[in-house]
Enzyme design. Structure first.
Site, mmCIF file in Angstrom:
data_model
loop_
_atom_site.group_PDB
_atom_site.id
_atom_site.type_symbol
_atom_site.label_atom_id
_atom_site.label_comp_id
_atom_site.label_asym_id
_atom_site.label_seq_id
_atom_site.Cartn_x
_atom_site.Cartn_y
_atom_site.Cartn_z
ATOM 1 N N ARG A 1 0.904 -1.346 0.094
ATOM 2 C CA ARG A 1 -0.083 0.136 -0.060
ATOM 3 C C ARG A 1 0.798 1.341 -0.111
ATOM 4 N NH1 ARG A 1 -0.720 4.875 2.780
ATOM 5 N NH2 ARG A 1 -0.563 3.681 4.709
ATOM 6 N N GLU A 2 1.600 1.601 1.117
ATOM 7 C CA GLU A 2 2.257 2.729 1.158
ATOM 8 C C GLU A 2 3.586 2.541 0.238
ATOM 9 O OE1 GLU A 2 2.367 5.392 4.113
ATOM 10 O OE2 GLU A 2 3.641 6.337 2.551
ATOM 11 N N ARG B 1 -9.281 -0.382 12.279
ATOM 12 C CA ARG B 1 -8.149 0.629 12.752
ATOM 13 C C ARG B 1 -8.505 2.151 12.455
ATOM 14 N NH1 ARG B 1 -2.943 0.206 9.622
ATOM 15 N NH2 ARG B 1 -4.078 1.590 7.973
ATOM 16 N N HIS C 1 7.256 7.904 9.343
ATOM 17 C CA HIS C 1 7.891 8.277 8.188
ATOM 18 C C HIS C 1 9.148 8.785 8.478
ATOM 19 C CE1 HIS C 1 4.933 7.896 4.481
ATOM 20 N NE2 HIS C 1 4.078 7.724 5.752
ATOM 21 N N HIS D 1 40.956 -3.397 10.525
ATOM 22 C CA HIS D 1 39.605 -4.026 10.723
ATOM 23 C C HIS D 1 39.441 -5.422 10.467
ATOM 24 C CE1 HIS D 1 36.894 -0.489 10.979
ATOM 25 N NE2 HIS D 1 38.132 0.160 10.972
ATOM 26 N N HIS E 1 2.829 4.634 13.002
ATOM 27 C CA HIS E 1 3.441 4.559 11.454
ATOM 28 C C HIS E 1 4.490 5.702 11.399
ATOM 29 C CE1 HIS E 1 2.008 4.085 7.129
ATOM 30 N NE2 HIS E 1 2.339 5.550 7.188
ATOM 31 N N HIS F 1 -6.746 -0.188 2.895
ATOM 32 C CA HIS F 1 -6.819 1.031 3.443
ATOM 33 C C HIS F 1 -7.992 1.651 2.669
ATOM 34 C CE1 HIS F 1 -4.083 4.597 3.837
ATOM 35 N NE2 HIS F 1 -4.455 4.056 5.045
HETATM 36 C C1 HCA Z 1 -1.724 8.130 3.477
HETATM 37 C C2 HCA Z 1 -1.006 8.655 4.713
HETATM 38 C C3 HCA Z 1 -0.802 7.666 5.724
HETATM 39 C C4 HCA Z 1 -2.055 7.075 6.528
HETATM 40 C C5 HCA Z 1 -1.351 6.066 7.329
HETATM 41 C C6 HCA Z 1 -2.912 5.192 7.975
HETATM 42 C C7 HCA Z 1 0.100 8.534 6.753
HETATM 43 O O1 HCA Z 1 -1.002 7.924 2.373
HETATM 44 O O2 HCA Z 1 -2.776 7.939 3.282
HETATM 45 O O3 HCA Z 1 -3.884 5.301 7.422
HETATM 46 O O4 HCA Z 1 -2.586 4.558 9.112
HETATM 47 O O5 HCA Z 1 1.435 8.478 6.730
HETATM 48 O O6 HCA Z 1 -0.451 9.069 7.414
HETATM 49 O O7 HCA Z 1 0.138 6.622 4.982
HETATM 50 CU CU CU Z 2 2.057 6.709 5.688
#
Ligand code: HCA
Ligand code: CU
Length: 382
Positions: free
Chosen positions: A10-11, A132, A203, A295, A201, A70
């Protein structure tokens, strides 16, 4: 025991230019399952027919992992996800004042009403569905908004609240700490008598995604999102290989079959067209290769001198590279490995000279080259 959600399909597909064919998604999902990943976020069925078909395909596989879709906080998305047959749905809706005013043009109470209604709708349609709710950009939103929306979501039937560091904003050990945020949200919900699971989550915009995920882990988070190679929007997400290795080596979590990581990373990097950087921790080509003479000398006596993670953890081997940085010990060690342990000292020194000359051209000498290098040196005109 922490659970892992993989969001590569997904991501990871939100990485610019990345698309996985449907049968490749199936191959990836099977490997994720073999590794022992708990949840596979397979895609957002509303985005394209192809993604819908892929989510359907994975949801109908007999995997140990739970397959997730999602979804925006709209009934149409929920309907499509349920049509695909998933057991888990991740609904996101940002409740920051800024997003509500500038983008959605809605009051918080209206937004919360919509979130509750959609969650109720999903739960009514499929009572055993795992739901979720993610208040997107959780950590930069007004805390009271996040708490109110999360509480309403749980009351409507959400099982998990995910804390999204959507822009990679958090920094461990500061007032922007994920550790503190998780504790604060858990306390706030508990005070309202609510005990959902919490997910995180993170980044990687500041290169701190793995560190923030560990911070959440130390605060007792229940689920951590990762992707293979850390793929995702912009700088991506928490890299699976790094997080699982640290949790295994340093935090006593021993559930994952890390020996499969190499195969998984090979598959994903081939099909994403994004190479794993050579110096990437754990899965990079050089992650277990020693180079400089000092090393390799110490590491050939005992690897612990220059390693804090062993390659065996992930089914890999230790390497000693031969190039302009090499010393006599590296060459002797390499000759041993190549089965040439009886050479005269002066020949070994000459092999080292050849290795250094080749190394200065920006290339490493492979073990397989050593027999011919030795032969070449023996058969020089006198
Ligand atoms: C997105 C943003 C998301 C959602 C994360 C989630 C984020 O691409 O929709 O739905 O738990 O980073 O907030 O990936
Ligand atoms: Cu994300």
């Amino acid at each position: 025991m922490v659970q892992i959600l993989d969001a590569t399909l997904r991501e990871g597909e939100q990485t610019p230019g990345v698309h996985f064919d449907r049968h490749i998604k199936l191959q990836i999902a099977k490997l994720l399952d073999e590794i022992g990943i708990d949840f596979i976020e397979a895609g957002h069925p509303m985005v394209t027919q192809e993604i819908y078909d892929a989510v359907y395909l994975l949801a109908h596989q007999k995997l140990k992992a739970t397959v997730a879709a999602h979804s925006r906080s709209v009934k149409k998305d929920v309907d499509l996800a349920l049509e695909c047959g998933v057991q888990f749905i991740g609904i996101f809706y940002c409740v920051s004042d800024e997003r509500l005013t500038d983008v959605f043009k809605k009051d918080l109470s209206v937004a919360i009403g919509q979130i509750s209604e959609v969650i109720h709708y999903a739960k009514d349609k499929k009572p055993d569905l795992i739901i979720r709710y993610t208040p997107e950009d959780t950590v930069r939103s007004q805390f009271e908004n996040v708490l109110d929306a999360s509480a309403a979501a749980v009351e409507a039937g959400a099982d998990i609240i995910s804390v999204a560091d959507t822009t990679g904003y958090m920094i461990p050990g500061t007032e922007r700490s994920m550790y503190d945020f998780i504790k604060r949200l858990r306390d706030g919900l508990n005070r309202k008598g609510l005990t959902p699971k919490l997910a995180v989550h993170c980044h990687n915009d500041r290169g701190l995604a793995v560190a923030n995920a560990l911070d959440a882990y130390r605060a007792g988070v229940d689920i951590i999102d990762v992707t293979v190679q850390g793929l995702g929007e912009r700088a991506g997400l928490v890299d699976m290989g790094q997080l699982l290795s640290v949790l295994t080596a340093d935090f006593g979590e021993k559930r994952w079959n890390l020996k499969k990581l190499n195969e998984l990373y090979g598959l994903v990097s081939r099909h994403s067209n994004i190479p794993v950087p050579a110096n990437f921790p754990v899965t990079g080509k050089n992650a277990f290769t020693h180079c400089a003479g000092v090393h390799t000398h110490a590491a050939s006596i005992d690897p612990m001198h220059y390693e804090s993670l062993t390659p065996q953890l992930v089914g890999r081997e230790r390497h000693f590279s031969l190039d302009h940085m090499s010393g006599l010990a590296s060459v002797k060690y390499a000759l041993d490995l190549a089965g040439m342990d009886k050479l005269e000292e002066d020949i070994i020194i000459e092999v080292l000279n050849v290795v250094k000359i080749i190394g200065q051209r920006g290339r490493t000498v492979e073990l397989e080259e050593l027999p011919e290098i030795v032969e070449m040196l023996h058969k020089r005109p006198q």
